[in-house]
Write an enzyme that holds these catalytic residues in place. Sequence first.
Site, mmCIF file in Angstrom:
data_model
loop_
_atom_site.group_PDB
_atom_site.id
_atom_site.type_symbol
_atom_site.label_atom_id
_atom_site.label_comp_id
_atom_site.label_asym_id
_atom_site.label_seq_id
_atom_site.Cartn_x
_atom_site.Cartn_y
_atom_site.Cartn_z
ATOM 1 N N TYR A 112 0.825 -1.214 0.000
ATOM 2 C CA TYR A 112 0.000 0.000 0.000
ATOM 3 C C TYR A 112 0.855 1.257 0.000
ATOM 4 O O TYR A 112 1.841 1.344 0.729
ATOM 5 C CB TYR A 112 -0.938 0.037 1.224
ATOM 6 C CG TYR A 112 -1.827 1.250 1.171
ATOM 7 C CD1 TYR A 112 -2.926 1.261 0.329
ATOM 8 C CD2 TYR A 112 -1.522 2.405 1.887
ATOM 9 C CE1 TYR A 112 -3.721 2.393 0.214
ATOM 10 C CE2 TYR A 112 -2.311 3.538 1.774
ATOM 11 C CZ TYR A 112 -3.410 3.529 0.934
ATOM 12 O OH TYR A 112 -4.178 4.663 0.810
ATOM 13 N N TRP A 114 1.188 5.571 -1.945
ATOM 14 C CA TRP A 114 0.908 6.478 -3.058
ATOM 15 C C TRP A 114 1.973 6.466 -4.139
ATOM 16 O O TRP A 114 1.751 6.983 -5.224
ATOM 17 C CB TRP A 114 0.732 7.892 -2.517
ATOM 18 C CG TRP A 114 -0.692 8.220 -2.268
ATOM 19 C CD1 TRP A 114 -1.601 7.478 -1.570
ATOM 20 C CD2 TRP A 114 -1.386 9.388 -2.743
ATOM 21 N NE1 TRP A 114 -2.812 8.117 -1.556
ATOM 22 C CE2 TRP A 114 -2.704 9.293 -2.258
ATOM 23 C CE3 TRP A 114 -1.033 10.490 -3.485
ATOM 24 C CZ2 TRP A 114 -3.668 10.269 -2.528
ATOM 25 C CZ3 TRP A 114 -1.979 11.455 -3.742
ATOM 26 C CH2 TRP A 114 -3.293 11.348 -3.282
HETATM 27 N N1 LIG Z 1 -2.774 8.927 11.748
HETATM 28 C C1 LIG Z 1 -3.072 8.913 10.445
HETATM 29 N N2 LIG Z 1 -2.460 8.048 9.631
HETATM 30 C C2 LIG Z 1 -2.746 8.041 8.309
HETATM 31 C C3 LIG Z 1 -3.688 8.943 7.777
HETATM 32 C C4 LIG Z 1 -4.331 9.851 8.663
HETATM 33 O O1 LIG Z 1 -5.186 10.660 8.259
HETATM 34 N N3 LIG Z 1 -3.990 9.815 9.996
HETATM 35 N N4 LIG Z 1 -3.965 8.915 6.438
HETATM 36 C C5 LIG Z 1 -3.761 7.663 5.745
HETATM 37 C C6 LIG Z 1 -3.866 7.845 4.312
HETATM 38 S S1 LIG Z 1 -5.341 8.483 3.761
HETATM 39 C C7 LIG Z 1 -2.894 7.480 3.443
HETATM 40 S S2 LIG Z 1 -3.209 7.574 1.761
HETATM 41 C C8 LIG Z 1 -1.623 6.936 3.892
HETATM 42 C C9 LIG Z 1 -0.430 7.369 3.043
HETATM 43 O O2 LIG Z 1 0.634 6.530 3.263
HETATM 44 P P1 LIG Z 1 1.722 6.227 2.140
HETATM 45 O O3 LIG Z 1 1.108 6.272 0.786
HETATM 46 O O4 LIG Z 1 2.446 5.008 2.507
HETATM 47 O O5 LIG Z 1 2.658 7.491 2.312
HETATM 48 P P2 LIG Z 1 3.767 8.107 1.365
HETATM 49 O O6 LIG Z 1 4.603 8.955 2.228
HETATM 50 O O7 LIG Z 1 3.118 8.783 0.202
HETATM 51 O O8 LIG Z 1 4.592 6.851 0.888
HETATM 52 C C10 LIG Z 1 5.043 6.672 -0.396
HETATM 53 C C11 LIG Z 1 6.429 6.064 -0.357
HETATM 54 O O9 LIG Z 1 6.810 5.746 -1.697
HETATM 55 C C12 LIG Z 1 8.129 6.224 -1.945
HETATM 56 N N5 LIG Z 1 8.267 6.469 -3.382
HETATM 57 C C13 LIG Z 1 7.922 7.571 -4.085
HETATM 58 N N6 LIG Z 1 8.202 7.398 -5.383
HETATM 59 C C14 LIG Z 1 8.741 6.169 -5.516
HETATM 60 C C15 LIG Z 1 9.223 5.407 -6.632
HETATM 61 O O10 LIG Z 1 9.197 5.838 -7.762
HETATM 62 N N7 LIG Z 1 9.677 4.143 -6.371
HETATM 63 C C16 LIG Z 1 9.695 3.629 -5.117
HETATM 64 N N8 LIG Z 1 10.146 2.390 -4.969
HETATM 65 N N9 LIG Z 1 9.263 4.335 -4.048
HETATM 66 C C17 LIG Z 1 8.788 5.570 -4.251
HETATM 67 C C18 LIG Z 1 8.242 7.463 -1.090
HETATM 68 O O11 LIG Z 1 9.597 7.810 -0.877
HETATM 69 C C19 LIG Z 1 7.501 7.011 0.173
HETATM 70 O O12 LIG Z 1 8.349 6.346 1.047
HETATM 71 O O13 LIG Z 1 -1.402 7.309 5.253
HETATM 72 C C20 LIG Z 1 -2.483 6.932 6.106
HETATM 73 N N10 LIG Z 1 -2.118 7.153 7.500
HETATM 74 N N1 LIG Z 2 -1.138 18.718 1.409
HETATM 75 C C1 LIG Z 2 -1.614 17.460 1.419
HETATM 76 N N2 LIG Z 2 -2.811 17.193 0.879
HETATM 77 C C2 LIG Z 2 -3.304 15.936 0.911
HETATM 78 C C3 LIG Z 2 -2.570 14.866 1.470
HETATM 79 C C4 LIG Z 2 -1.314 15.175 2.067
HETATM 80 O O1 LIG Z 2 -0.625 14.299 2.620
HETATM 81 N N3 LIG Z 2 -0.878 16.470 2.020
HETATM 82 N N4 LIG Z 2 -3.067 13.579 1.448
HETATM 83 C C5 LIG Z 2 -4.117 13.269 0.487
HETATM 84 C C6 LIG Z 2 -4.798 12.017 0.867
HETATM 85 S S1 LIG Z 2 -4.005 10.550 0.591
HETATM 86 C C7 LIG Z 2 -6.012 11.979 1.390
HETATM 87 S S2 LIG Z 2 -6.757 10.485 1.735
HETATM 88 C C8 LIG Z 2 -6.762 13.212 1.670
HETATM 89 C C9 LIG Z 2 -7.400 13.132 3.048
HETATM 90 O O2 LIG Z 2 -8.437 14.018 3.153
HETATM 91 P P1 LIG Z 2 -9.177 14.135 4.552
HETATM 92 O O3 LIG Z 2 -9.308 12.806 5.152
HETATM 93 O O4 LIG Z 2 -10.423 14.891 4.345
HETATM 94 O O5 LIG Z 2 -8.106 15.036 5.313
HETATM 95 P P2 LIG Z 2 -7.738 15.312 6.826
HETATM 96 O O6 LIG Z 2 -6.699 16.374 6.737
HETATM 97 O O7 LIG Z 2 -7.414 14.070 7.515
HETATM 98 O O8 LIG Z 2 -9.041 15.900 7.478
HETATM 99 C C10 LIG Z 2 -9.715 17.040 6.985
HETATM 100 C C11 LIG Z 2 -10.290 17.829 8.132
HETATM 101 O O9 LIG Z 2 -11.285 17.061 8.791
HETATM 102 C C12 LIG Z 2 -11.426 17.573 10.107
HETATM 103 N N5 LIG Z 2 -11.924 16.494 10.968
HETATM 104 C C13 LIG Z 2 -11.221 15.465 11.487
HETATM 105 N N6 LIG Z 2 -12.034 14.660 12.218
HETATM 106 C C14 LIG Z 2 -13.276 15.202 12.142
HETATM 107 C C15 LIG Z 2 -14.558 14.833 12.669
HETATM 108 O O10 LIG Z 2 -14.716 13.825 13.357
HETATM 109 N N7 LIG Z 2 -15.605 15.643 12.346
HETATM 110 C C16 LIG Z 2 -15.479 16.754 11.585
HETATM 111 N N8 LIG Z 2 -16.570 17.455 11.316
HETATM 112 N N9 LIG Z 2 -14.289 17.126 11.094
HETATM 113 C C17 LIG Z 2 -13.207 16.360 11.349
HETATM 114 C C18 LIG Z 2 -10.055 18.048 10.512
HETATM 115 O O11 LIG Z 2 -10.143 19.292 11.187
HETATM 116 C C19 LIG Z 2 -9.279 18.121 9.218
HETATM 117 O O12 LIG Z 2 -8.664 19.388 8.997
HETATM 118 O O13 LIG Z 2 -5.903 14.344 1.631
HETATM 119 C C20 LIG Z 2 -5.140 14.391 0.428
HETATM 120 N N10 LIG Z 2 -4.523 15.685 0.361
HETATM 121 MO MO LIG Z 3 -5.175 8.828 1.464
#
Ligand SMILES: Nc1nc2c(c(=O)[nH]1)N[C@H]1C(S)=C(S)[C@@H](COP(=O)(O)OP(=O)(O)OC[C@H]3O[C@@H](n4cnc5c(=O)[nH]c(N)nc54)[C@H](O)[C@@H]3O)O[C@H]1N2
Ligand SMILES: Nc1nc2c(c(=O)[nH]1)N[C@H]1C(S)=C(S)[C@@H](COP(=O)(O)OP(=O)(O)OC[C@H]3O[C@@H](n4cnc5c(=O)[nH]c(N)nc54)[C@H](O)[C@@H]3O)O[C@H]1N2
Ligand SMILES: [Mo]
Length: 765
Positions: A112, A114
């Site tokens: 898993y 991005w």
């Molecule tokens: N507490 C908490 N935890 C969360 C979340 C949260 O809201 N709260 N959000 C969750 C969500 S929505 C997501 S999507 C995940 C994201 O979690 P990840 O998708 O695992 O996070 P990234 O940091 O984007 O990891 C991508 C990795 O791929 C590597 N990479 C980039 N390009 C390449 C390439 O070309 N080749 C190879 N081999 N590697 C590469 C980068 O260096 C990096 O280490 O985190 C989740 N975790």
């Molecule tokens: N710059 C940047 N942008 C990103 C990403 C990143 O790593 N960096 N990650 C991308 C990815 S993989 C994803 S999945 C999306 C995630 O998108 P989201 O899951 O929507 O993003 P979050 O920042 O976790 O949360 C958005 C807002 O929800 C509010 N919130 C949290 N819990 C609650 C709740 O229980 N109730 C209410 N009403 N509000 C709440 C928080 O204040 C927070 O600012 O973002 C994407 N966009």
């Molecule tokens: Mo995500």
Amino acid sequence: MSQQRFPSLAHWGAFHAVVEQGRVVRCDPFPGDAHPSPILQSMPGMVHSPLRIQKPAVREGWLRSRERSDRSARGQDSFVEVDWDTALGLVAEELARVRGEHGAGAIFGGSYGWSSAGGLHHARTLVQRFLHSGGGCVGQVGNYSWGAAQFLLPHVIGTFAPVTGRVTDWRSVVAHTRLFLAFGGLPMRNMQVTSGGAGEHSSAAWIAQAAQADIEFVIISPTRADVPPGVRARWLPIRPNTDTAMLLAMAHTLVAEGLHDAEFLRTHCTGFDAWKRYLEGAVDGQVKDATWAASICGIDATTITELARACARQRTMLNCTWSLQRAHHGEQPYWASIALAAVLGQIGLPGGGFSFGHGSINGAGTPRPDVSAPRLSAGTNPLRRNIPAARLADMLLQPGEAFEFNGKRDTYPDIRLVYWAGGNPFHHHQDLNRLLRAWQKPETIVVHDSWWTPTARRADIVLPATTTLERDDVGGSTRDRYMLAMKQAIAPVAQSRNDFDIFRELAARGGHEPLFTEGRTEAEWVRHLYENTAADWQRAGYAMPAFDAFWAQEQVALPEPDRHMVLFEAFRQQPDAKPLDTPSGKIELFSNQIAGFGYDDCPPHPTWLPPHEWLGAAASQRWPLHLISSQPADKLHSQLDAGALSQAAKVHGRQAVRLHSSEAKSRKIFDGQLVRVRNDRGSCLGGAVIDDTVMPGVLVMSTGAWFDGDAGAVERLGNPNVLTADIGTSRLTQGCAAMSALVDVEPWTQEAPAVRAFTSPLTVP
Ligand SMILES: Nc1nc2c(c(=O)[nH]1)N[C@H]1C(S)=C(S)[C@@H](COP(=O)(O)OP(=O)(O)OC[C@H]3O[C@@H](n4cnc5c(=O)[nH]c(N)nc54)[C@H](O)[C@@H]3O)O[C@H]1N2
Ligand SMILES: Nc1nc2c(c(=O)[nH]1)N[C@H]1C(S)=C(S)[C@@H](COP(=O)(O)OP(=O)(O)OC[C@H]3O[C@@H](n4cnc5c(=O)[nH]c(N)nc54)[C@H](O)[C@@H]3O)O[C@H]1N2
Ligand SMILES: [Mo]
């Protein structure tokens, strides 16, 4: 000095890499992008960072004894650099050994993450394609982003497409919506990012247009920072994870006052009567009125009832960010928002109804023809065995144990080899101290990355991958109008290789190269992916240049479609001729299918279920702050954490910990101070930022800090996932529940331990 410019694409936007003497000196935003992201600034430094993995490396203990190495030494052991031939030989041999001794079910290839933008060089897809072509592996279904929605929504509305950003488009909203309720707000920071990359930051442009339109926004969120600048907005601070109670009470108000659309509920929905009995208290003796909800969500009863009436008076859009469902029982706020929209009867009308993902990602609701974007296929997994994405540690810790998922019972496989490329589980997974224990289970862990990330440091075999700027590709996203050429700007850094080449060589050693490459070279694949996508666009009526012309002009763009996209417009107009793909063909406010599963953690209609941790729980006596681990403004997840923008945002060299002045004062915490955030699962350091945009009782810590911890010790950089709970959203969806965690914070008075995450493990003893 002579400079060259190369077009490229990242999840945070399209750009030109400016190269001088073989080094990237600058990344200039794509000229077509009116709202480029500053995250771009971190790229040049990261591409040439000392943290780049220079050569293939093998953990010393593993090299000594593969099956009997001390696996708790992962992350502590030193690495030995080896040449590519040796490294590939070790990986090929180990894959063959595990496959031979234990079968494909002992190899975990979910991987898993991005990865990077680009249709061909998407590392996660490549791992899967490689393992699938070599006999299969255990995979992951769903994601951490919207796992609960993905498996709930098909039961309710027959599809999960709306959560991917296919919602009523912004043109319809700007023209018709008068009241826009934003649960989770519309944080601009998240709209910097599109999965797959975008030519333009269209969401920011649309919010700017909405600010000019006659729309009132109501931002329901624990922090005022979720209010986008410039719009006419009201902020309602809500206790985290209690949105369902508020939504139920709004529906109850409308029904009690006769403001509901009885006709729409009868013709387009099923199960309203059963749900109404629940709202009226017939099921559990509790009327779900505004007074009841106020005591749960902290928004007063009058505000709730008046807001409900305001929704019924005018064209209203109800939007939930993805964060709401990334919580324990995260199905409920989504289902409740659909049910409230059904009660209002505006689903399928221009600018009305419900939507998801505005404020979560760039491109949600961007008008775009429904055609594909370039993307390599992972092929099919002959093993056909998966776990729900977020159940990673459960799988590693509990082989053979049963688990429930979406009405089915399955057992966890016994994993001997983990293969990860393009993801960072020591960033993304919950309860990282638990993951540290789980990570000791597999005999072998292979990781490709470009940098010494926390996951790479904890692997046995580490293979250096190129970054996007070191290879040709073609990119684009289904939420953006552009398809873009991505041209190699510099030679591969050190000995890094493209993931594609690494897997091609491994496939050759394993005897399945033709299946992996389908006989195409890398260059032929780039051309093929373009031509495939171009053919799809052409079928939809758009004239497309030949590949060579596209490559020379660097981009092609789709026009805006003529018709506004209105979610479920056809179903609204002809519910019988254009039914939904649910068992009843209607919107299910009561699901017999879900009832049949008998899950007490996901009842058959929208229900208020307290999460395992929240401010109303007994545990909040001990841990009085609700942790919001939201997405970082200064990077994408953990990517670029060592980069300039992210480093500049550190406080005391650690992750910022935001809290209200009243909470800081009672704990004698001053602005900028080093603090420790903790609960029963772990603790981490951070730098306090006193921030009255955060409501009292809440602590905000963005994700993405490179996990810098050891078992039992305080994590040094500020990764909130040492604090989050590793539980599924429910047995129905088994999604990530990161948003349901309680903590406390205190000044850190001892000496500050040095951060080690940003040093190569080859240079520390
Ligand atoms: N507490 C908490 N935890 C969360 C979340 C949260 O809201 N709260 N959000 C969750 C969500 S929505 C997501 S999507 C995940 C994201 O979690 P990840 O998708 O695992 O996070 P990234 O940091 O984007 O990891 C991508 C990795 O791929 C590597 N990479 C980039 N390009 C390449 C390439 O070309 N080749 C190879 N081999 N590697 C590469 C980068 O260096 C990096 O280490 O985190 C989740 N975790
Ligand atoms: N710059 C940047 N942008 C990103 C990403 C990143 O790593 N960096 N990650 C991308 C990815 S993989 C994803 S999945 C999306 C995630 O998108 P989201 O899951 O929507 O993003 P979050 O920042 O976790 O949360 C958005 C807002 O929800 C509010 N919130 C949290 N819990 C609650 C709740 O229980 N109730 C209410 N009403 N509000 C709440 C928080 O204040 C927070 O600012 O973002 C994407 N966009
Ligand atoms: Mo995500």
